[in-house]
Design a protein around this motif. Sequence first.
Motif, PDB file in Angstrom:
ATOM      1  N   VAL A  20       0.831  -1.195   0.000  1.00 29.98           N
ATOM      2  CA  VAL A  20       0.000   0.000   0.000  1.00 29.98           C
ATOM      3  C   VAL A  20       0.869   1.249   0.000  1.00 29.98           C
ATOM      4  CG1 VAL A  20      -1.918  -1.141   1.137  1.00 29.98           C
ATOM      5  CG2 VAL A  20      -0.142  -0.047   2.524  1.00 29.98           C
ATOM      6  N   SER A  21       0.262   2.355  -0.341  1.00 32.38           N
ATOM      7  CA  SER A  21       0.990   3.616  -0.412  1.00 32.38           C
ATOM      8  C   SER A  21       1.042   4.346   0.923  1.00 32.38           C
ATOM      9  CB  SER A  21       0.344   4.534  -1.455  1.00 32.38           C
ATOM     10  OG  SER A  21      -0.983   4.880  -1.066  1.00 32.38           O
ATOM     11  N   PHE A  22       0.221   3.934   1.889  1.00 33.85           N
ATOM     12  CA  PHE A  22       0.082   4.718   3.119  1.00 33.85           C
ATOM     13  C   PHE A  22       0.892   4.157   4.283  1.00 33.85           C
ATOM     14  CE2 PHE A  22      -3.506   1.674   3.230  1.00 33.85           C
ATOM     15  CZ  PHE A  22      -3.333   1.092   4.477  1.00 33.85           C
ATOM     16  N   THR A  23       1.122   5.024   5.248  1.00 34.27           N
ATOM     17  CA  THR A  23       1.693   4.614   6.538  1.00 34.27           C
ATOM     18  C   THR A  23       0.694   4.859   7.669  1.00 34.27           C
ATOM     19  OG1 THR A  23       2.739   6.788   6.814  1.00 34.27           O
ATOM     20  CG2 THR A  23       4.071   5.025   5.813  1.00 34.27           C
ATOM     21  N   GLN A  24      -0.410   5.516   7.352  1.00 35.36           N
ATOM     22  CA  GLN A  24      -1.543   5.665   8.252  1.00 35.36           C
ATOM     23  C   GLN A  24      -2.795   5.255   7.494  1.00 35.36           C
ATOM     24  OE1 GLN A  24      -1.582   9.217  10.992  1.00 35.36           O
ATOM     25  NE2 GLN A  24      -0.206  10.043   9.429  1.00 35.36           N
ATOM     26  N   MET A  25      -3.623   4.461   8.117  1.00 39.95           N
ATOM     27  CA  MET A  25      -4.773   3.930   7.407  1.00 39.95           C
ATOM     28  C   MET A  25      -5.676   5.018   6.848  1.00 39.95           C
ATOM     29  SD  MET A  25      -5.883   0.559   9.638  1.00 39.95           S
ATOM     30  CE  MET A  25      -6.992  -0.036   8.341  1.00 39.95           C
ATOM     31  N   LYS A  26      -5.764   6.142   7.541  1.00 35.54           N
ATOM     32  CA  LYS A  26      -6.652   7.211   7.078  1.00 35.54           C
ATOM     33  C   LYS A  26      -6.211   7.804   5.752  1.00 35.54           C
ATOM     34  CE  LYS A  26      -4.339  10.755   9.913  1.00 35.54           C
ATOM     35  NZ  LYS A  26      -4.519  11.671  11.052  1.00 35.54           N
ATOM     36  N   ASP A  27      -4.980   7.530   5.335  1.00 33.32           N
ATOM     37  CA  ASP A  27      -4.477   8.064   4.071  1.00 33.32           C
ATOM     38  C   ASP A  27      -4.613   7.079   2.919  1.00 33.32           C
ATOM     39  OD1 ASP A  27      -3.681  10.424   5.347  1.00 33.32           O
ATOM     40  OD2 ASP A  27      -1.743   9.559   5.916  1.00 33.32           O
ATOM     41  N   GLY A  28      -5.184   5.916   3.171  1.00 33.43           N
ATOM     42  CA  GLY A  28      -5.285   4.904   2.133  1.00 33.43           C
ATOM     43  C   GLY A  28      -6.228   5.281   1.015  1.00 33.43           C
ATOM     44  N   THR A  29      -5.912   4.799  -0.185  1.00 32.47           N
ATOM     45  CA  THR A  29      -6.743   5.034  -1.365  1.00 32.47           C
ATOM     46  C   THR A  29      -7.612   3.810  -1.640  1.00 32.47           C
ATOM     47  OG1 THR A  29      -5.142   4.080  -2.896  1.00 32.47           O
ATOM     48  CG2 THR A  29      -4.884   6.422  -2.342  1.00 32.47           C
ATOM     49  N   ARG A  30      -8.530   3.972  -2.552  1.00 35.30           N
ATOM     50  CA  ARG A  30      -9.367   2.832  -2.938  1.00 35.30           C
ATOM     51  C   ARG A  30      -8.503   1.702  -3.473  1.00 35.30           C
ATOM     52  NH1 ARG A  30     -12.134   0.798  -7.436  1.00 35.30           N
ATOM     53  NH2 ARG A  30     -14.131  -0.199  -6.884  1.00 35.30           N
ATOM     54  N   GLU A  31      -7.505   2.038  -4.290  1.00 31.31           N
ATOM     55  CA  GLU A  31      -6.614   1.018  -4.834  1.00 31.31           C
ATOM     56  C   GLU A  31      -5.862   0.292  -3.717  1.00 31.31           C
ATOM     57  OE1 GLU A  31      -6.048  -0.194  -7.995  1.00 31.31           O
ATOM     58  OE2 GLU A  31      -7.925   0.867  -8.352  1.00 31.31           O
ATOM     59  N   ASP A  32      -5.449   1.040  -2.705  1.00 30.68           N
ATOM     60  CA  ASP A  32      -4.795   0.404  -1.559  1.00 30.68           C
ATOM     61  C   ASP A  32      -5.685  -0.651  -0.937  1.00 30.68           C
ATOM     62  OD1 ASP A  32      -2.355   1.838  -1.512  1.00 30.68           O
ATOM     63  OD2 ASP A  32      -3.276   3.506  -0.425  1.00 30.68           O
ATOM     64  N   TYR A  33      -6.921  -0.299  -0.707  1.00 29.84           N
ATOM     65  CA  TYR A  33      -7.815  -1.211  -0.007  1.00 29.84           C
ATOM     66  C   TYR A  33      -8.308  -2.353  -0.885  1.00 29.84           C
ATOM     67  CZ  TYR A  33      -7.427   1.589   4.118  1.00 29.84           C
ATOM     68  OH  TYR A  33      -6.908   2.214   5.221  1.00 29.84           O
ATOM     69  N   LEU A  34      -8.359  -2.154  -2.194  1.00 30.72           N
ATOM     70  CA  LEU A  34      -8.632  -3.268  -3.092  1.00 30.72           C
ATOM     71  C   LEU A  34      -7.481  -4.268  -3.063  1.00 30.72           C
ATOM     72  CD1 LEU A  34     -10.221  -1.445  -6.174  1.00 30.72           C
ATOM     73  CD2 LEU A  34     -11.374  -2.922  -4.504  1.00 30.72           C
ATOM     74  N   LEU A  35      -6.260  -3.759  -3.009  1.00 31.59           N
ATOM     75  CA  LEU A  35      -5.101  -4.633  -2.899  1.00 31.59           C
ATOM     76  C   LEU A  35      -5.153  -5.440  -1.604  1.00 31.59           C
ATOM     77  CD1 LEU A  35      -2.189  -5.518  -3.811  1.00 31.59           C
ATOM     78  CD2 LEU A  35      -1.362  -3.646  -2.382  1.00 31.59           C
ATOM     79  N   LEU A  36      -5.452  -4.770  -0.500  1.00 35.83           N
ATOM     80  CA  LEU A  36      -5.526  -5.462   0.788  1.00 35.83           C
ATOM     81  C   LEU A  36      -6.635  -6.502   0.797  1.00 35.83           C
ATOM     82  CD1 LEU A  36      -4.906  -2.514   3.269  1.00 35.83           C
ATOM     83  CD2 LEU A  36      -3.288  -4.262   2.507  1.00 35.83           C
ATOM     84  N   ALA A  37      -7.736  -6.200   0.136  1.00 35.61           N
ATOM     85  CA  ALA A  37      -8.845  -7.149   0.077  1.00 35.61           C
ATOM     86  C   ALA A  37      -8.425  -8.429  -0.636  1.00 35.61           C
ATOM     87  CB  ALA A  37     -10.045  -6.521  -0.607  1.00 35.61           C
ATOM     88  N   GLU A  38      -7.629  -8.281  -1.703  1.00 35.32           N
ATOM     89  CA  GLU A  38      -7.137  -9.459  -2.411  1.00 35.32           C
ATOM     90  C   GLU A  38      -6.271 -10.317  -1.496  1.00 35.32           C
ATOM     91  OE1 GLU A  38      -5.125  -8.333  -5.956  1.00 35.32           O
ATOM     92  OE2 GLU A  38      -6.908  -7.527  -6.932  1.00 35.32           O
ATOM     93  N   HIS A  39      -5.363  -9.671  -0.790  1.00 36.12           N
ATOM     94  CA  HIS A  39      -4.484 -10.408   0.119  1.00 36.12           C
ATOM     95  C   HIS A  39      -5.283 -11.035   1.262  1.00 36.12           C
ATOM     96  CE1 HIS A  39      -0.688  -9.473  -1.744  1.00 36.12           C
ATOM     97  NE2 HIS A  39      -0.901  -8.166  -1.680  1.00 36.12           N
ATOM     98  N   GLU A  40      -6.261 -10.301   1.766  1.00 38.84           N
ATOM     99  CA  GLU A  40      -7.062 -10.806   2.878  1.00 38.84           C
ATOM    100  C   GLU A  40      -7.858 -12.038   2.456  1.00 38.84           C
ATOM    101  OE1 GLU A  40      -8.315 -10.845   6.841  1.00 38.84           O
ATOM    102  OE2 GLU A  40      -6.713  -9.738   5.839  1.00 38.84           O
ATOM    103  N   HIS A  41      -8.384 -12.012   1.251  1.00 44.00           N
ATOM    104  CA  HIS A  41      -9.140 -13.162   0.765  1.00 44.00           C
ATOM    105  C   HIS A  41      -8.247 -14.400   0.702  1.00 44.00           C
ATOM    106  CE1 HIS A  41     -12.080 -15.507  -1.476  1.00 44.00           C
ATOM    107  NE2 HIS A  41     -11.123 -15.810  -2.338  1.00 44.00           N
ATOM    108  N   ALA A  42      -7.035 -14.227   0.194  1.00 42.29           N
ATOM    109  CA  ALA A  42      -6.106 -15.350   0.112  1.00 42.29           C
ATOM    110  C   ALA A  42      -5.749 -15.859   1.502  1.00 42.29           C
ATOM    111  CB  ALA A  42      -4.842 -14.931  -0.637  1.00 42.29           C
ATOM    112  N   TYR A  43      -5.567 -14.931   2.445  1.00 41.09           N
ATOM    113  CA  TYR A  43      -5.215 -15.322   3.810  1.00 41.09           C
ATOM    114  C   TYR A  43      -6.360 -16.066   4.476  1.00 41.09           C
ATOM    115  CZ  TYR A  43      -3.361 -15.002   8.533  1.00 41.09           C
ATOM    116  OH  TYR A  43      -2.894 -15.309   9.787  1.00 41.09           O
ATOM    117  N   GLN A  44      -7.565 -15.568   4.311  1.00 38.79           N
ATOM    118  CA  GLN A  44      -8.719 -16.206   4.931  1.00 38.79           C
ATOM    119  C   GLN A  44      -8.935 -17.616   4.402  1.00 38.79           C
ATOM    120  OE1 GLN A  44     -11.933 -13.489   4.259  1.00 38.79           O
ATOM    121  NE2 GLN A  44     -11.303 -12.082   5.883  1.00 38.79           N
ATOM    122  N   SER A  45      -8.594 -17.852   3.165  1.00 39.49           N
ATOM    123  CA  SER A  45      -8.782 -19.182   2.585  1.00 39.49           C
ATOM    124  C   SER A  45      -7.861 -20.209   3.233  1.00 39.49           C
ATOM    125  CB  SER A  45      -8.548 -19.144   1.071  1.00 39.49           C
ATOM    126  OG  SER A  45      -7.179 -18.885   0.780  1.00 39.49           O
ATOM    127  N   GLY A  46      -6.844 -19.747   3.954  1.00 37.04           N
ATOM    128  CA  GLY A  46      -5.929 -20.652   4.625  1.00 37.04           C
ATOM    129  C   GLY A  46      -6.260 -20.889   6.083  1.00 37.04           C
TER     130      GLY A  46
END
Length: 208
Positions: free
Chosen positions: A14-40
């Motif tokens: 992600v581009s941010f160091t504070q969550m409040k500065d995150g962009t939509r693209e940042d959070y879409l990226l995190l969602a992808e990673h989170e989905h993969a993590y949850q599947s494990g």
Amino acid sequence: MDSGPARGDSAATVSFTQMKDGTREDYLLLAEHEHAYQSGTADRLLAELRRQGEQTLEGYKISRLEHGLQSAARAEADGADIDWIVGALLHDIGDALAPQNHDRMAAEVIRPFVRWDVSWVVEHHGIFQMLYYAHHYGWDRDARDRFRDHPCFQLCADFCERWDQASFDPTYPTPPLEHFEPMVRAVFARKAYDPAVVREGETTSLTA
């Protein structure tokens, strides 16, 4: 201008160091990673159970893993369904990290994926188990009576009597973890908090 992380790139961050500065693209990226993590999740739970097989349950005749396996085996022998069997298998999964409130930790692990009454019983089995030993320490063995009017009271009492407190017997015929692995994977492959699974407020029979 920075357009944010490249999606699909395993090295992207992600581009941010504070969550409040995150962009939509940042959070879409995190969602992808989170989905993969949850599947494990099932893999991590099974690995934790195997670690429990390497830990002694100090003073008892069996290991932590063997206690969970035996509890699940007794549930299966009684004709319990998959939710109860997996609940019995994992009811002490929190022992290593949360020995003082392992019951609540275990309940939170299974809560999104099993019926409401199963997670309630796992959450409260610790206080119900006190019936069998609390008086030896000068504690209140009837502390569970505060839940006497709860619709899951008898379910929890029976869970403890039939499966939990009885499952410290090294001679009980108990299958290996591999026997229960497909059940764990099936439960944790469910959609989290699916109302059709959780069935909030309903109670079911402990056994067939």
